[in-house]
Scaffold this motif. Structure first.
Motif, mmCIF file in Angstrom:
data_model
loop_
_atom_site.group_PDB
_atom_site.id
_atom_site.type_symbol
_atom_site.label_atom_id
_atom_site.label_comp_id
_atom_site.label_asym_id
_atom_site.label_seq_id
_atom_site.Cartn_x
_atom_site.Cartn_y
_atom_site.Cartn_z
ATOM 1 N N CYS A 188 0.839 -1.291 -0.055
ATOM 2 C CA CYS A 188 0.095 -0.116 -0.053
ATOM 3 C C CYS A 188 0.746 1.396 0.013
ATOM 4 C CB CYS A 188 -1.170 -0.010 1.303
ATOM 5 S SG CYS A 188 -0.219 -0.167 2.914
ATOM 6 N N VAL A 189 1.964 1.035 0.655
ATOM 7 C CA VAL A 189 2.977 2.282 0.782
ATOM 8 C C VAL A 189 3.544 2.593 -0.694
ATOM 9 C CG1 VAL A 189 5.029 3.304 1.694
ATOM 10 C CG2 VAL A 189 3.569 1.687 2.951
ATOM 11 N N PHE A 190 3.942 1.753 -1.433
ATOM 12 C CA PHE A 190 4.401 1.765 -2.693
ATOM 13 C C PHE A 190 3.268 2.516 -3.720
ATOM 14 C CE2 PHE A 190 5.860 0.506 -6.739
ATOM 15 C CZ PHE A 190 7.057 1.011 -7.112
ATOM 16 N N PHE A 191 2.212 1.878 -3.492
ATOM 17 C CA PHE A 191 1.216 2.197 -4.562
ATOM 18 C C PHE A 191 0.868 3.604 -4.142
ATOM 19 C CE2 PHE A 191 -3.757 2.875 -4.575
ATOM 20 C CZ PHE A 191 -3.779 2.887 -6.078
ATOM 21 N N ALA A 192 0.587 4.169 -3.237
ATOM 22 C CA ALA A 192 -0.065 5.405 -2.988
ATOM 23 C C ALA A 192 1.115 6.516 -2.999
ATOM 24 C CB ALA A 192 -0.428 5.567 -1.278
ATOM 25 N N PHE A 193 2.210 6.063 -2.616
ATOM 26 C CA PHE A 193 3.310 7.067 -2.704
ATOM 27 C C PHE A 193 3.695 7.257 -4.421
ATOM 28 C CE2 PHE A 193 5.596 7.217 1.758
ATOM 29 C CZ PHE A 193 4.296 7.598 2.179
ATOM 30 N N ILE A 195 1.970 7.080 -6.985
ATOM 31 C CA ILE A 195 1.141 7.911 -7.597
ATOM 32 C C ILE A 195 0.959 9.502 -7.105
ATOM 33 C CG2 ILE A 195 -1.494 8.397 -8.145
ATOM 34 C CD1 ILE A 195 -1.699 5.375 -7.884
ATOM 35 N N TRP A 196 1.194 9.543 -5.829
ATOM 36 C CA TRP A 196 1.442 10.890 -5.135
ATOM 37 C C TRP A 196 2.525 11.684 -5.874
ATOM 38 C CZ3 TRP A 196 -0.764 14.464 -2.051
ATOM 39 C CH2 TRP A 196 -0.023 15.429 -1.309
ATOM 40 N N ASN A 197 3.701 11.029 -6.311
ATOM 41 C CA ASN A 197 4.826 11.871 -6.279
ATOM 42 C C ASN A 197 4.808 12.154 -7.824
ATOM 43 O OD1 ASN A 197 6.126 11.151 -4.053
ATOM 44 N ND2 ASN A 197 7.498 9.283 -4.612
ATOM 45 N N THR A 198 3.986 11.756 -8.563
ATOM 46 C CA THR A 198 3.817 12.088 -10.105
ATOM 47 C C THR A 198 3.232 13.580 -10.123
ATOM 48 O OG1 THR A 198 1.633 11.166 -10.177
ATOM 49 C CG2 THR A 198 3.631 9.770 -10.738
ATOM 50 N N VAL A 199 2.371 14.024 -9.156
ATOM 51 C CA VAL A 199 1.695 15.229 -9.273
ATOM 52 C C VAL A 199 2.138 16.149 -8.084
ATOM 53 C CG1 VAL A 199 -0.240 14.412 -10.370
ATOM 54 C CG2 VAL A 199 -0.284 14.434 -7.959
ATOM 55 N N SER A 200 3.233 15.874 -7.187
ATOM 56 C CA SER A 200 3.487 16.735 -5.865
ATOM 57 C C SER A 200 4.752 16.744 -5.816
ATOM 58 C CB SER A 200 2.920 16.054 -4.685
ATOM 59 O OG SER A 200 3.408 16.668 -3.482
ATOM 60 N N ASP A 201 5.562 18.194 -5.520
ATOM 61 C CA ASP A 201 6.972 18.347 -5.421
ATOM 62 C C ASP A 201 7.381 17.881 -3.964
ATOM 63 O OD1 ASP A 201 5.548 20.296 -3.972
ATOM 64 O OD2 ASP A 201 6.585 21.871 -5.124
ATOM 65 N N LYS A 202 6.293 17.344 -2.954
ATOM 66 C CA LYS A 202 6.614 16.609 -1.882
ATOM 67 C C LYS A 202 6.956 15.458 -1.907
ATOM 68 C CE LYS A 202 3.972 20.457 0.534
ATOM 69 N NZ LYS A 202 2.592 20.472 1.315
ATOM 70 N N THR A 203 8.163 14.952 -2.462
ATOM 71 C CA THR A 203 8.336 13.699 -2.734
ATOM 72 C C THR A 203 8.273 12.767 -1.478
ATOM 73 O OG1 THR A 203 9.602 14.401 -4.649
ATOM 74 C CG2 THR A 203 10.209 12.026 -3.768
ATOM 75 N N LEU A 204 7.821 11.603 -1.656
ATOM 76 C CA LEU A 204 7.616 10.690 -0.763
ATOM 77 C C LEU A 204 8.493 9.397 -1.075
ATOM 78 C CD1 LEU A 204 4.159 11.217 0.782
ATOM 79 C CD2 LEU A 204 6.334 12.133 1.684
ATOM 80 N N ILE A 205 9.441 9.053 -0.276
ATOM 81 C CA ILE A 205 10.031 7.697 -0.458
ATOM 82 C C ILE A 205 9.505 6.359 0.032
ATOM 83 C CG2 ILE A 205 12.255 6.288 -0.521
ATOM 84 C CD1 ILE A 205 13.467 9.218 -0.044
ATOM 85 N N PRO A 206 8.882 5.488 -0.726
ATOM 86 C CA PRO A 206 8.196 4.061 -0.165
ATOM 87 C C PRO A 206 8.983 3.311 0.577
ATOM 88 C CG PRO A 206 8.523 3.827 -2.704
ATOM 89 C CD PRO A 206 9.028 5.386 -2.222
ATOM 90 N N LEU A 207 9.522 3.440 1.773
ATOM 91 C CA LEU A 207 10.222 2.670 2.342
ATOM 92 C C LEU A 207 9.383 1.448 3.240
ATOM 93 C CD1 LEU A 207 12.360 5.504 3.933
ATOM 94 C CD2 LEU A 207 12.812 4.018 2.167
ATOM 95 N N VAL A 208 8.777 0.824 2.505
ATOM 96 C CA VAL A 208 7.922 -0.301 2.982
ATOM 97 C C VAL A 208 6.768 -0.186 4.213
ATOM 98 C CG1 VAL A 208 8.084 -2.928 3.429
ATOM 99 C CG2 VAL A 208 9.763 -1.704 1.963
ATOM 100 N N PHE A 209 7.392 0.197 5.315
ATOM 101 C CA PHE A 209 6.591 0.437 6.397
ATOM 102 C C PHE A 209 5.972 1.712 6.638
ATOM 103 C CE2 PHE A 209 9.941 -2.574 7.595
ATOM 104 C CZ PHE A 209 9.411 -3.671 7.691
ATOM 105 N N PRO A 210 4.587 1.815 6.705
ATOM 106 C CA PRO A 210 3.909 3.088 6.977
ATOM 107 C C PRO A 210 4.451 4.101 7.951
ATOM 108 C CG PRO A 210 2.318 1.271 6.656
ATOM 109 C CD PRO A 210 3.666 0.663 6.719
ATOM 110 N N ILE A 211 4.730 3.472 8.880
ATOM 111 C CA ILE A 211 5.487 4.655 10.019
ATOM 112 C C ILE A 211 6.565 5.279 9.553
ATOM 113 C CG2 ILE A 211 7.046 2.825 11.077
ATOM 114 C CD1 ILE A 211 6.066 3.979 13.940
ATOM 115 N N LEU A 212 7.383 4.684 8.426
ATOM 116 C CA LEU A 212 8.324 5.598 8.159
ATOM 117 C C LEU A 212 7.821 6.641 6.896
ATOM 118 C CD1 LEU A 212 11.053 2.813 7.224
ATOM 119 C CD2 LEU A 212 10.761 4.339 9.180
ATOM 120 N N GLY A 213 7.055 6.167 6.295
ATOM 121 C CA GLY A 213 6.193 7.180 5.548
ATOM 122 C C GLY A 213 5.429 8.385 6.346
ATOM 123 N N THR A 214 5.062 8.051 7.391
ATOM 124 C CA THR A 214 4.478 9.128 8.514
ATOM 125 C C THR A 214 5.577 10.253 8.800
ATOM 126 O OG1 THR A 214 2.776 7.667 9.426
ATOM 127 C CG2 THR A 214 3.107 9.548 10.715
#
Length: 261
Positions: A188-193, A195-214
């Motif tokens: 789910c992290v990879f999927f959401a991040f 798609i998000w990264n293609t339209v936002s300049d606030k790049t998020l790295i999909p590091l497997v665990f949601p807590i790292l995304g938080t």
């Protein structure tokens, strides 16, 4: 004798007078045309010069009059107008959790998000789920929105971006063409991040665990609390079956709506 001499003198005087007049006439005949031409040429040149001066001024005036007036450019086509809001949302439950996207329709017309039509002033959540849902793993529409409104929305963190029409179409296309598959890495992290990264300049790295995304999202100014989303009816919650042109939506079972995400 005197008469003869007088006539001779008269003839001589006549010849002298005639010769003098002929010389004067010849000089006048030779000089006059040149002087006339010279005077005429000089006069015409002065007239031409006098005429050209106003004409030159007129051309300058005309040229200045023909110069385009500087005007403000008209605004470009309104492709930059906001038509939707995109949020990436995380709900942590200890070290694990779930990440999804939420798209809100800000227009007066319905539009497509992936395979689902979103009505005006409504929204749709889209996430990649696994064995936590009774209908199996894959892409789900509105599970998160339904469960957060009807069970619990506590402990969420989210970032939001405004989308114009071009960006919305890009997000919709990517959701619709995404491989309908889940595993521990392409989760789910990879999927959401992704798609998000293609339209936002606030790049998020999909590091497997949601807590790292938080942690990343909070560094970029994320909000936290009870997330607000449009509440869909149970019959408007779907599981995607298939991928690409063969993809279709299938209404989820009640069991998939029985617990929080």
């Amino acid at each position: 004798m005197k008469t003869t001499a007088f006539k001779l003198i008269s003839v001589i005087l006549c010849l002298l007078v005639f010769s003098s007049n002929a010389t004067v006439f010849a000089e006048e005949a030779t000089a006059t045309p040149y002087e006339d031409f010279s005077e005429k040429f000089t006069t015409e040149q002065e007239e031409t010069t006098n005429k050209d001066e106003p004409a030159t001024g007129t051309e300058e005036d005309t040229t200045q009059g023909d110069e385009p007036t500087t005007q403000l450019d008209e605004p470009p086509a309104e492709d930059s107008d906001t038509v939707a809001k995109l949020s990436v949302v995380i709900r942590n439950k200890g070290f694990v959790g779930h990440v999804w996207l939420y798209v809100e329709n800000l227009t007066d017309d319905p539009f497509e998000v992936g395979l689902l039509t979103v009505q005006p002033n409504e929204g749709v959540s889209v996430g990649l789920l696994s064995l936590s849902r009774a209908d199996g793993w894959g892409i789900y529409y509105n599970v998160e929105a339904y469960c957060c409104n009807n069970i619990s929305a506590e402990g969420c963190t989210w970032l939001t971006e405004e989308l114009n029409l071009t960006e919305l179409e890009s997000v919709s296309k990517q959701i619709g063409s995404y491989t309908n598959y889940w595993d521990p890495f392409f989760n789910c992290v990879f999927f959401a991040f992704k798609i998000w990264n293609t339209v936002s300049d606030k790049t998020l790295i999909p590091l497997v665990f949601p807590i790292l995304g938080t942690a990343q999202m909070r560094l970029k100014g994320a909000e936290s609390g009870d997330v607000e989303m449009f509440c869909p009816s149970a019959d408007n919650v779907f599981r995607q079956r298939g991928t690409g042109k063969k993809a279709r939506l299938e209404t989820v079972s009640e069991k998939s709506l029985s617990k929080a995400v």
